[in-house]
Design a protein around this motif. Structure first.
Motif, PDB file in Angstrom:
ATOM      1  N   HIS A 148    -115.322  27.468-114.690  1.00 56.24           N
ATOM      2  CA  HIS A 148    -116.248  26.364-114.448  1.00 56.24           C
ATOM      3  C   HIS A 148    -116.286  25.923-112.985  1.00 56.24           C
ATOM      4  CE1 HIS A 148    -117.033  25.318-118.742  1.00 56.24           C
ATOM      5  NE2 HIS A 148    -115.849  25.903-118.904  1.00 56.24           N
ATOM      6  N   LEU A 149    -115.196  26.157-112.251  1.00 59.73           N
ATOM      7  CA  LEU A 149    -115.101  25.667-110.874  1.00 59.73           C
ATOM      8  C   LEU A 149    -115.681  26.691-109.912  1.00 59.73           C
ATOM      9  CD1 LEU A 149    -111.553  24.049-110.882  1.00 59.73           C
ATOM     10  CD2 LEU A 149    -113.783  22.925-111.060  1.00 59.73           C
ATOM     11  N   PHE A 150    -116.730  26.288-109.217  1.00 55.55           N
ATOM     12  CA  PHE A 150    -117.430  27.194-108.315  1.00 55.55           C
ATOM     13  C   PHE A 150    -116.750  27.305-106.957  1.00 55.55           C
ATOM     14  CE2 PHE A 150    -120.715  27.820-105.002  1.00 55.55           C
ATOM     15  CZ  PHE A 150    -121.174  29.074-105.383  1.00 55.55           C
ATOM     16  N   GLY A 151    -116.373  26.177-106.374  1.00 52.84           N
ATOM     17  CA  GLY A 151    -115.809  26.245-105.038  1.00 52.84           C
ATOM     18  C   GLY A 151    -115.241  24.930-104.564  1.00 52.84           C
ATOM     19  N   VAL A 152    -114.854  24.916-103.284  1.00 54.90           N
ATOM     20  CA  VAL A 152    -114.081  23.826-102.699  1.00 54.90           C
ATOM     21  C   VAL A 152    -114.730  23.375-101.399  1.00 54.90           C
ATOM     22  CG1 VAL A 152    -111.784  23.120-101.917  1.00 54.90           C
ATOM     23  CG2 VAL A 152    -112.000  24.873-103.691  1.00 54.90           C
ATOM     24  N   VAL A 153    -114.757  22.057-101.173  1.00 54.00           N
ATOM     25  CA  VAL A 153    -115.236  21.482 -99.920  1.00 54.00           C
ATOM     26  C   VAL A 153    -114.176  20.530 -99.371  1.00 54.00           C
ATOM     27  CG1 VAL A 153    -117.708  21.653-100.455  1.00 54.00           C
ATOM     28  CG2 VAL A 153    -116.430  19.608-101.163  1.00 54.00           C
ATOM     29  N   LEU A 154    -114.241  20.285 -98.082  1.00 58.62           N
ATOM     30  CA  LEU A 154    -113.474  19.186 -97.507  1.00 58.62           C
ATOM     31  C   LEU A 154    -114.123  17.882 -97.906  1.00 58.62           C
ATOM     32  CD1 LEU A 154    -112.991  20.637 -93.911  1.00 58.62           C
ATOM     33  CD2 LEU A 154    -111.294  20.566 -95.746  1.00 58.62           C
ATOM     34  N   PHE A 155    -113.317  16.838 -98.046  1.00 61.49           N
ATOM     35  CA  PHE A 155    -113.832  15.574 -98.583  1.00 61.49           C
ATOM     36  C   PHE A 155    -113.122  14.416 -97.886  1.00 61.49           C
ATOM     37  CE2 PHE A 155    -114.371  12.152-101.611  1.00 61.49           C
ATOM     38  CZ  PHE A 155    -115.619  12.383-102.174  1.00 61.49           C
ATOM     39  N   ASN A 156    -113.875  13.557 -97.235  1.00 64.29           N
ATOM     40  CA  ASN A 156    -113.319  12.343 -96.621  1.00 64.29           C
ATOM     41  C   ASN A 156    -113.817  11.143 -97.413  1.00 64.29           C
ATOM     42  OD1 ASN A 156    -112.441  10.199 -95.098  1.00 64.29           O
ATOM     43  ND2 ASN A 156    -113.196  10.973 -93.144  1.00 64.29           N
ATOM     44  N   ASP A 157    -112.917  10.521 -98.131  1.00 60.23           N
ATOM     45  CA  ASP A 157    -113.248   9.352 -98.942  1.00 60.23           C
ATOM     46  C   ASP A 157    -113.004   8.097 -98.094  1.00 60.23           C
ATOM     47  OD1 ASP A 157    -113.911   7.765-101.097  1.00 60.23           O
ATOM     48  OD2 ASP A 157    -111.883   7.792-101.927  1.00 60.23           O
ATOM     49  N   TRP A 158    -114.022   7.713 -97.306  1.00 58.96           N
ATOM     50  CA  TRP A 158    -113.917   6.524 -96.472  1.00 58.96           C
ATOM     51  C   TRP A 158    -113.588   5.318 -97.349  1.00 58.96           C
ATOM     52  CZ3 TRP A 158    -114.582   7.523 -91.262  1.00 58.96           C
ATOM     53  CH2 TRP A 158    -115.203   8.730 -90.932  1.00 58.96           C
ATOM     54  N   SER A 159    -112.687   4.470 -96.888  1.00 58.93           N
ATOM     55  CA  SER A 159    -112.158   3.394 -97.733  1.00 58.93           C
ATOM     56  C   SER A 159    -112.030   2.098 -96.947  1.00 58.93           C
ATOM     57  CB  SER A 159    -110.771   3.783 -98.286  1.00 58.93           C
ATOM     58  OG  SER A 159    -110.849   4.960 -99.063  1.00 58.93           O
ATOM     59  N   ALA A 160    -112.609   1.033 -97.488  1.00 59.00           N
ATOM     60  CA  ALA A 160    -112.482  -0.306 -96.897  1.00 59.00           C
ATOM     61  C   ALA A 160    -111.305  -1.000 -97.579  1.00 59.00           C
ATOM     62  CB  ALA A 160    -113.777  -1.091 -97.071  1.00 59.00           C
ATOM     63  N   ARG A 161    -110.145  -0.946 -96.952  1.00 60.77           N
ATOM     64  CA  ARG A 161    -108.921  -1.391 -97.616  1.00 60.77           C
ATOM     65  C   ARG A 161    -108.920  -2.885 -97.924  1.00 60.77           C
ATOM     66  NH1 ARG A 161    -107.158   3.300 -99.621  1.00 60.77           N
ATOM     67  NH2 ARG A 161    -106.750   4.840 -97.990  1.00 60.77           N
ATOM     68  N   ASP A 162    -109.544  -3.695 -97.071  1.00 53.47           N
ATOM     69  CA  ASP A 162    -109.557  -5.140 -97.326  1.00 53.47           C
ATOM     70  C   ASP A 162    -110.467  -5.486 -98.495  1.00 53.47           C
ATOM     71  OD1 ASP A 162    -111.615  -4.250 -95.680  1.00 53.47           O
ATOM     72  OD2 ASP A 162    -111.480  -5.904 -94.263  1.00 53.47           O
ATOM     73  N   ILE A 163    -111.632  -4.841 -98.566  1.00 55.79           N
ATOM     74  CA  ILE A 163    -112.521  -5.048 -99.717  1.00 55.79           C
ATOM     75  C   ILE A 163    -111.860  -4.528-100.989  1.00 55.79           C
ATOM     76  CG2 ILE A 163    -114.757  -4.427-100.721  1.00 55.79           C
ATOM     77  CD1 ILE A 163    -115.839  -4.233 -97.844  1.00 55.79           C
ATOM     78  N   GLN A 164    -111.240  -3.369-100.897  1.00 56.36           N
ATOM     79  CA  GLN A 164    -110.575  -2.751-102.048  1.00 56.36           C
ATOM     80  C   GLN A 164    -109.442  -3.628-102.581  1.00 56.36           C
ATOM     81  OE1 GLN A 164    -108.893   1.069-101.123  1.00 56.36           O
ATOM     82  NE2 GLN A 164    -108.054   1.386-103.180  1.00 56.36           N
ATOM     83  N   ALA A 165    -108.640  -4.186-101.679  1.00 57.87           N
ATOM     84  CA  ALA A 165    -107.472  -4.964-102.104  1.00 57.87           C
ATOM     85  C   ALA A 165    -107.857  -6.197-102.908  1.00 57.87           C
ATOM     86  CB  ALA A 165    -106.658  -5.373-100.874  1.00 57.87           C
TER      87      ALA A 165
END
Length: 401
Positions: A210-227
């Motif tokens: 089922h898995l076709f392939g792989v990409v690089l991934f940057n999950d930008w994160s706003a730590r203050d909003i998240q907290a």
């Protein structure tokens, strides 16, 4: 076809985009519609022209991915054979002359939390009085959350600083404004080529079909909003504004030499997560901040394998579709120089790092972050993933709404 209409390409064996790689992407030339190509050395090769197959003449990989595993194997073999012979000149374009696009239509997106080192570091940061940094469920299942597919963008897209509600420890009440603790998460993304029907989980042992392939991934994160938002339901606005992927999808078929055993998984996992040999990938990443490499996260250190993540994603009967994407979560190793998020690298801002001569903790407007990676390829070669690049720009609205 005349000899003048063809050319024999000579790509060095050590090239990261050599015959051992052949990733898939979507490119365009000025004034022309996007089409599917592969990267071979310093050229982008148009696959519809090379193979005479119109499935590659459109602006996305989805129709090809939907054809399934046997077809992926067949096409990879055909492309490899064709590139060893004379290639039509009109199929070739200098890589520097093309624009690269999001390579597939993202159907759904799930982000996991598969690094024990990352999870333990955040546990120590957020729960310093707890002797056990991991939550009780962490070694029993791949923890994840459902993200927002519409905010996934291709490398080179500017990242608008998110605004939102936050409350610091000394604030008497929540305030609204641009995030002041903007972060990155260096990850890999796994692209689902063929989906699964509702109520039909994907067995861990069948994940590679089922898995076709792989990409690089940057999950930008706003730590203050998240907290401020994440209790009790988890990440939302702190994550949903943008995630950057690399434009080249490296086929899982090109990464067979990169397979390694995962770290020992104890306690024993439940049967639906069990594999005779749980496999990870020996992929080495680099995180570059304003031109300086600040971290080298090792994907081989990840606790949960891609196959286990897909098995867990579907075990409740959730369907998957062509173009679904799930990400690994932050990749971190045991050493400080292997931490894949700046909240870890600077220990929540308490231990600044020097970037281009400046003491830094979180991202400022104008900062640029580039992820890159390589992996072992066939015959001692290396496979390249290209890059996932993003530059932070100021928020587009004021401090109050």
């Amino acid at each position: 076809m005349t000899a003048s209409a063809t050319v024999r390409l000579d790509v060095p064996r050590e090239d990261l985009f050599g015959i051992h790689n052949l990733p898939y992407g979507v490119y365009s030339l000025p004034g022309r519609d996007p089409r599917v190509g592969t990267r071979y050395g310093e050229h982008v090769v148009d696959l519809a022209t090379l193979l005479g197959d119109d499935v590659f003449a459109g602006p996305t990989l989805n129709p090809f991915m939907a054809q399934g595993y046997d077809r992926w194997v067949q096409v990879r073999s055909a492309v490899t054979a064709a590139l060893k012979e004379d290639v039509p000149r009109d199929a070739l374009h200098p890589a520097a002359d093309v624009t690269l696009h999001l390579p597939f239509d993202v159907a759904d997106y799930v982000d996991f939390y598969a690094s024990e080192h990352h999870a333990a570091n955040l546990g120590r940061l957020f729960r310093p009085d707890n002797p056990e940094p991991l939550m009780p469920n962490w070694k029993h299942l791949p923890v994840g959350y459902h993200g927002r597919s519409a905010s996934i963008v291709v490398s080179g897209t500017d990242i608008i600083r998110p605004a939102g509600q936050r409350k610091g420890p000394n604030d008497p009440a929540p305030v609204f404004g641009p995030s002041v603790r903007l972060d990155i998460e260096a990850e890999l993304g796994f692209v689902v080529g063929t989906g699964s029907a509702p109520g039909e989980p994907v067995a861990a042992g069948q994940a590679e079909k089922h898995l076709f392939g792989v990409v690089l991934f940057n999950d930008w994160s706003a730590r203050d909003i998240q907290a401020w938002e994440y209790v009790p339901l988890g990440p939302n606005l702190g994550k949903s504004f943008a995630s950057t992927v690399s434009p080249w999808v490296v086929p899982l078929l090109a990464l067979q030499e990169a397979k390694v055993r995962t770290p020992v998984q104890e306690p024993e996992v439940l049967p639906y997560l069990a594999l005779d040999e749980p496999w990870g990938l020996d992929i080495g990443l680099e995180v570059e901040w304003n031109g300086q490499v600040v971290s080298r996260p090792p994907y081989a250190a990840m606790y949960w394998s891609p196959a286990q993540m897909l098995a867990h994603l579907t075990v409740n009967g959730a369907p998957t579709r062509t173009g679904d994407l799930f990400a690994s979560g932050t990749i971190s190793g045991p050493a400080k120089g292997q931490r894949g998020a700046f909240i870890e690298l600077t220990w929540g801002g308490a231990e600044p790092v020097t970037v281009a001569g400046e003491q830094r903790t979180f991202l400022e407007d104008g900062d640029e972050v580039v992820l890159s990676a390589t992996a072992p390829g066939a015959g001692g070669t290396r496979v390249g993933f290209g890059e996932a690049r993003g530059r932070v720009v100021a928020t587009r609205h004021g401090r109050e709404i």
